[in-house]
Scaffold this active site. Sequence first.
Site, mmCIF file in Angstrom:
data_model
loop_
_atom_site.group_PDB
_atom_site.id
_atom_site.type_symbol
_atom_site.label_atom_id
_atom_site.label_comp_id
_atom_site.label_asym_id
_atom_site.label_seq_id
_atom_site.Cartn_x
_atom_site.Cartn_y
_atom_site.Cartn_z
ATOM 1 N N ARG A 25 -0.052 64.716 58.962
ATOM 2 C CA ARG A 25 -0.317 64.856 59.560
ATOM 3 C C ARG A 25 -1.422 65.701 59.099
ATOM 4 N NH1 ARG A 25 0.760 60.744 62.519
ATOM 5 N NH2 ARG A 25 2.904 60.282 63.321
ATOM 6 N N LYS A 60 0.011 65.138 66.043
ATOM 7 C CA LYS A 60 0.561 64.017 66.324
ATOM 8 C C LYS A 60 2.381 64.809 66.157
ATOM 9 C CE LYS A 60 1.591 58.838 66.692
ATOM 10 N NZ LYS A 60 0.392 58.218 66.508
#
Length: 102
Positions: A25, A60
């Site tokens: 991420r 996320k």
Amino acid sequence: VVAGVLGTKRFLFDMWGDAVNVAARMEQHGVPNQIQVTEKVVENAGPEFTFEFRGTLNVKGKGPMGAYFLKSAKSVCARLSVKERAPAKNEPKPARCQSAVI
């Protein structure tokens, strides 16, 4: 982190876990030519490193996370002293360490 080998005919090595997911991420939110790390890395890095707060990223699966850019790294050669271990046979002399500005 959990790692393992998959397959019976063609073996593949893979890794799973929270650290792997967070790294992926961070890479997705990355900036070219910058080293971006999480707040946890900054907390554990020690005084040899300096960071600049980038901001809070909405990651996320994790939510808001503080992100930092690595700005400089002082020499860590003192911790890697040759005196701490026996040199290998025919080992070249260690190179002089210098501070890095990123």
